[in-house]
Design an enzyme around this catalytic site. Structure first.
Site, PDB file in Angstrom:
ATOM      1  N   CYS A 217      71.702 109.385  77.741  1.00  0.00           N
ATOM      2  CA  CYS A 217      70.659 110.149  78.430  1.00  0.00           C
ATOM      3  C   CYS A 217      70.150 109.384  79.650  1.00  0.00           C
ATOM      4  O   CYS A 217      70.192 108.149  79.698  1.00  0.00           O
ATOM      5  CB  CYS A 217      69.506 110.434  77.473  1.00  0.00           C
ATOM      6  SG  CYS A 217      69.939 111.678  76.237  1.00  0.00           S
TER       7      CYS A 217
ATOM      8  N   CYS B 180      72.066 114.533  79.335  1.00  0.00           N
ATOM      9  CA  CYS B 180      70.768 114.752  78.696  1.00  0.00           C
ATOM     10  C   CYS B 180      69.704 113.898  79.364  1.00  0.00           C
ATOM     11  O   CYS B 180      70.020 112.995  80.140  1.00  0.00           O
ATOM     12  CB  CYS B 180      70.857 114.456  77.201  1.00  0.00           C
ATOM     13  SG  CYS B 180      71.565 112.843  76.820  1.00  0.00           S
TER      14      CYS B 180
END
Ligand code: NAG
Ligand code: NAG
Length: 299
Positions: A116, A197
């Site tokens: 992420c 993400c």
């Protein structure tokens, strides 16, 4: 003497018949070709792009092992299997009729998790974005992912009616909608965007003419629509002007507001920064005497 006399007419007759037969065959082949170009025996249709990269197989398999050694976290990839899936995706098919779906098996063999907050997308900043990720290692672009690394800069297409690759020419990037290269990069970009993400950054070119993110760009057609709004917390756009170039677009220009609207339509949060300072610092490292790099000027 008598042998000559006896045999000569026989040979001439035989030749005549052969020539007649040949002329007939040539005529028939020409007629068939003229009326059914799809049946042409010579399928080497001319495309505007370069042909398949020489030594493609060795390059792909070599880069595949290289990537695994640089990034052990990617797991054990089946490098020769990936090559085989590429061949299966394109051979004996019209190079202008290859879809993302054709690369489905290849995509499955290349799955990768992306940490992420690391994704950096880009449009029209190809050079700078990669100089930047090389300098910082804080971000991952498509070209740093497994698929991007292995296939970057390579060319390939199959032959419509024969196995193997076409080394003479392939469709160029924009030559037809579903060519082997464009569909591959759409597939790879979609996989990257889908796996992204947290906060996703996008480096755009504030000095480029026209729309900052063109309607046909991979960013708009593939990446923004593919990101998962439940996993991507925001899309943060960096508008970077060339240090020596014009400031044609900035966060409050019309083209950016339009992009904001498009991003928000896809249920993603949007933010924007003009001349993101860490990137400008890199531009200044390369142009230390430019006025914009004066310590009092660059903010
Ligand atoms: C690698 O892929 C090929 C082709 O898909 C397959 O035949 C082979 O069994 C795979 N090898 C391994 C070790 O999974
Ligand atoms: C931005 O676009 C201009 C004009 O097309 C180009 O000359 C320049 O290299 C681009 N800048 C970057 C950082 O790629």
């Amino acid at each position: 003497m008598s042998w000559h006399r006896a045999s000569r007419p026989v040979i001439t007759d035989h030749w005549l018949r052969s020539i007649q037969a040949l002329v007939l065959v040539v005529l028939v082949v020409n007629i068939v070709n003229a009326h059914a170009p799809g049946l042409q025996k010579n399928p080497s249709k001319k495309y505007n792009g370069a042909g398949t990269t020489y030594n493609l197989r060795n390059i792909i398999i070599g880069r595949c092992y290289h990537y695994m050694s640089l990034h052990p976290g990617v797991g054990d990839k089946n490098c020769s299997g990936i090559w085989q899936e590429l061949v299966d995706a394109v051979q004996r098919k019209d190079p202008c009729k290859i879809t993302e779906e054709d690369y489905k098996h290849l995509a499955l063999m290349a799955v990768q998790t992306i940490p992420c907050d690391k994704t950096l997308l880009w449009s029209r900043t190809n050079d700078l974005v990669h100089r930047y990720t090389k300098a910082t290692e804080n971000f991952i672009t498509l070209e740093d992912t497994f698929l991007g690394f292995v296939f970057n800069g390579l060319m390939w297409c199959g032959k419509t009616f024969r196995p193997g690759m076409n080394f003479k020419c392939c469709p160029a990037w924009n030559e037809c909608d579903h060519n082997s290269i464009l569909s591959f990069w759409k597939m790879a970009s979609a996989a990257f965007a889908r796996a992204s993400c947290g906060s996703v950054n996008v480096m755009l070119n504030g000095s480029a003419d026209g729309d900052i993110a063109r309607k046909e760009s991979i960013l708009r057609t593939v990446e923004i629509p593919t990101m998962d709004p439940t996993r991507v917390s925001e899309v943060n756009v960096w508008v970077i002007d060339d240090i020596q170039g014009e400031d044609k677009n900035s966060c409050n220009s019309k083209s950016l507001l339009e992009l904001q609207h498009y991003i928000e339509e896809h249920k993603l949060k949007y933010s924007c920064i003009d001349n993101y300072r860490p990137v400008q610092a890199l531009q200044c490292a390369e142009n230390p005497n430019h006025a914009a790099c004066n310590r009092c000027n660059y903010q």
